[in-house]
Motif scaffolding. Structure first.
Motif: not given
Length: 772
Positions: A505, A508, A514-515, A519
């Motif tokens: 995170e 990122r 973003t998520v 991933t």
């Protein structure tokens, strides 16, 4: 004209010798030294000629001027560092016709030169008188001129000697002095020296004028200062200027300052002294800086810290996974503060490998306690004044790092991180570790004195947290004042949770993703940890995750993909081939091959030790770049095996008729440490008796001459390495049982850990109880 002669020749760099000159110079080039030695053997004569380029190391004929001076060596003195000092007297000008020999020294074909037609006696007398008058004028304008010039004014009568002496002492370039040497006639040399003296006289007059101009300007500035002060006083008398001065402003700030009475009296005294100093003087500027520093220090200003244990525990858990010992110690400190209002501030020291989160733990503790955070990096600090501050009398004096950190925090009770305390050193400027003793001693730091502040500074409310990679380089007295908390290497499972909950995170957000855009699957994360990083902490792991994020950001911006999902299949596409592979356990039992366990700065590792026995004369070979400690362990192991050889039916003369070779693969990697003794002893005994050792066993421990097994360190990292290598049985010293019991089940699950006290127990466990 005199006949040609062959003389040893010395090429001079940036120096021209004139006839009649007596000077000394140093020689360190081999050819020149050989030439001087040759001259001393013969008639002490040699030819001195300047080289055109001073940087040229071995000049040849083209690199030398044609005109030089025949000189006589009057004295030669050998100096250290292959250098000789030579005292030479210039005798006669000569021309270099050629070089007969260049090695091992130069031999010049030299033609002595006679001066051209000389003027009559009347003209020579006039020359002497003109030169003397010019010299007297030059000496009056130039007091710093060489004293030898005055001797020439009074004593020397012969015009040629007078000109040569003046040319040797006047400030002339080497090129100008060479042109003078090449001049054939006395009249030409007289003109050159006369022109040089005239130029020097003009330069002296211009310099004197400049000095007078500077002096007048300084006088004008002083006059202007006096007039301005008088004008300022007149305006104050007339009430035309605001009477609020800097000193008055400082007094107003002093009234608001929260400090004890003695501190305020000291500052007030400094303000009164500042008021009496002339405005704009250097001393006034220094006093102004000192007063402002004292007024900015938080003498009695404290920040209110939290007493909520639940909130503190929540903050620590949010920022870090695991590290239970550190969190428990911080919560214990909070509990004591909550009960009695003021607990003694501990001096914690987090010790562990790089990348295990020691620095970030301190930041989290500050946030949990609601304290100001100040970080002081001590790596490479060698000057004691960096801690205690400089005396005010020094130019550029400033407070030490501790006082500056308190000033930066703005409160007297910050959390201060002393980073890399194991890397401080000392030199002629003082011992930094000794200066830290007063800072970190709870009995002394309530009256810490910074040399710049000259006032006692209370550090008793500061929560000090130090970090170190090892305790071995921390001096004993300083180590005694620290409360050690070990931050050991992370397991693979711990690294996975840290990466999954924090690092992915963090990277990122850092890379603008973003998520939905980026991933990474759990299996890919585990493979990344196992096969692309090898470290005790998670610093390299975070860099690898950041690398994946950057590549994903590029693909998204180039329109190749809308979303990047990292799996085990495409991980190699983004990061390349696997960088780390682990050597698994041997497939079959073998003779003379035993797997040991080692601790490294990046975690644990397995160490395969191989022993071969060959017919010979009893020689012992140790290869694989072993350190001194491992070599001593090998010698001890061999002595122990020889002492018990009768119990294993080994002939008495066996070791006299056989050579033993002990080798540790990866010879380019240095290996040392007191934990391979039982491993080498087992391998030697296996090779000597021909008994195979179990392939799935690893061991660590040191051995004595009598076969006793000694405890070792770094057991957690070593057991992790054994587990990664799929080894089933691990042999450790009995005295390390308590260390194993403190480890989590995650580390010890799947391992059969055997505790041993004597070498015979090691042999039974490693050989599987087989008889020889």
């Amino acid at each position: 004209m005199q006949e040609k002669c062959y003389l040893p020749t010395v090429a001079m760099r940036g120096l021209t010798v004139l006839p009649g000159m007596v000077l000394h110079f140093d020689i360190n080039r081999p050819r020149s030294m050989e030439a001087v030695n040759k001259a001393m053997v013969n008639d002490q004569r040699l030819f001195l000629v300047s080289q055109r380029e001073a940087e040229e190391e071995k000049p040849e004929m083209d690199g030398l001027y044609r005109i030089g001076t025949i000189g006589r060596v009057k004295q030669m003195l050998k100096l250290p560092n292959q250098t000789i000092r030579v005292l030479v007297e210039g005798l006669q000008r000569a021309r270099l016709e050629g070089l007969q020999k260049e090695e091992p020294y130069l031999i010049g074909d030299v033609q002595p030169l006679e001066d051209g037609e000389e003027p009559d006696a009347v003209s020579q007398g006039a020359m002497v008188r003109v030169i003397r008058e010019q010299l007297e004028a030059y000496l009056m304008e130039t007091p710093q001129a060489p004293k030898e010039l005055r001797r020439f004014v009074m004593d020397v009568e012969e015009p040629g000697a007078l000109l040569n002496g003046v040319a040797g002492l006047l400030p002339m370039t080497n090129t100008a002095r060479q042109r003078y040497l090449e001049e054939d006639t006395l009249t030409g040399r007289f003109q050159m020296i006369g022109q040089k003296l005239s130029n020097e006289l003009e330069i002296g007059k211009v310099k004197k004028n400049f000095q007078e101009m500077v002096k007048n300007r300084i006088d004008e500035n002083q006059k202007e200062y006096i007039l301005r002060e008088q004008m300022k006083l007149i305006r104050e008398e007339l009430g035309e200027e605001n009477s609020s001065t800097d000193a008055d402003n400082y007094m107003q700030e002093l009234e608001k300052l929260r400090a004890d009475k003695s501190t305020k009296e000291k500052i007030a005294k400094e303000i009164a002294r500042f008021r009496a100093l002339p405005y704009g003087s250097q001393e006034s500027s220094l006093a102004r800086t000192y007063i402002e520093t004292l007024l900015e220090m938080p003498w009695n200003k404290s920040a209110k810290e939290t007493m909520d244990l639940k909130r503190a525990a929540q903050v620590l858990d949010e920022d870090h996974y695991g590290l239970e010992k550190v969190k428990d110690r911080v919560l214990e400190y909070l509990a004591v503060r909550a009960l009695n209002g003021k607990g003694e501030s501990p001096i914690l020291c987090l010790v562990g490998p790089p990348g295990t989160g020691k620095t970030s733990i301190a930041r989290s503790v500050a946030r949990a306690l609601k304290r100001q955070y100040v970080r002081i990096c001590l790596g490479g600090v060698r000057d004691e004044a960096e801690i205690r501050g400089h005396r005010k009398t020094y130019v550029g004096a400033m407070p030490g790092r501790i006082a500056a950190g308190i000033r930066q925090a703005g409160v007297r009770n910050p959390l201060m991180l002393l980073d890399e305390i194991d890397k401080v050193s000392s030199d002629y400027k003082g011992d930094v570790s000794s200066a830290l003793l007063e800072v970190l001693d709870s009995e002394q730091n309530s009256k810490f004195r910074d040399h710049y502040l000259e006032l006692p500074l209370d550090l008793s409310d500061v929560l000090f947290i130090a970090t170190a990679n090892t305790t071995q380089t921390i001096p004993g007295p300083l180590l005694d004042r620290l409360e050690m908390i070990e931050v050991s290497s992370y397991t693979e499972n711990e690294k996975y949770h840290i990466a999954d909950q924090y690092l992915v995170e963090k990277q990122r957000k850092k890379n603008g993703l973003t998520v939905k855009q980026f991933t990474i699957s759990p299996d890919a994360l585990k493979k990344l940890i196992r096969n692309y990083t090898r470290e005790a902490g998670v610093r390299s792991l975070e860099r690898r995750i950041g690398e994946l994020c950057r590549k994903a950001a590029r693909e998204i911006l180039e329109g190749k993909k809308e979303k990047v999902h990292i799996t085990c299949r495409n991980l190699e596409h983004y990061l390349g081939k696997e960088m780390i592979t682990f050597e698994d356990a041997n497939e079959a039992d073998a003779v003379g091959i035993v797997r040991g366990l080692a601790w490294t700065s990046v975690g644990g590792d397995t160490l395969q030790i191989e022993v071969n026995v060959m017919p010979g004369k009893g020689d012992i070979s140790l290869t694989g770049q072993m350190g001194d400690v491992m070599k001593e362990s090998a010698q001890t192991a061999i002595s122990y095996i020889r002492s018990i050889s009768a119990g294993y039916q080994i002939p008495e003369d066996y070791f006299e008729r056989h050579d033993i070779h002990i080798h540790i693969p990866e010879g380019a990697v240095p290996k040392d440490g007191p934990s391979a003794g039982i491993t080498m002893a087992t391998a030697i005994l296996s090779a000597v008796t021909g008994t195979s050792v179990r392939a799935d066993v690893a061991m660590t421990g040191e051995i004595t001459l009598r076969g006793r097994v000694l405890p070792i360190g770094g057991l957690k990292e070593k057991l992790l390495a054994a587990k990664m290598a799929h080894l089933k049985r691990v042999i450790v010293p009995e005295e390390n049982r308590r260390d194993v019991e403190e480890l989590s089940r995650e580390i010890t699950d799947g391992l059969e850990i055997l505790y041993v006290k004597q070498m015979d127990q090691v042999w039974q466990a490693a050989a599987g109880g087989k008889e020889t």
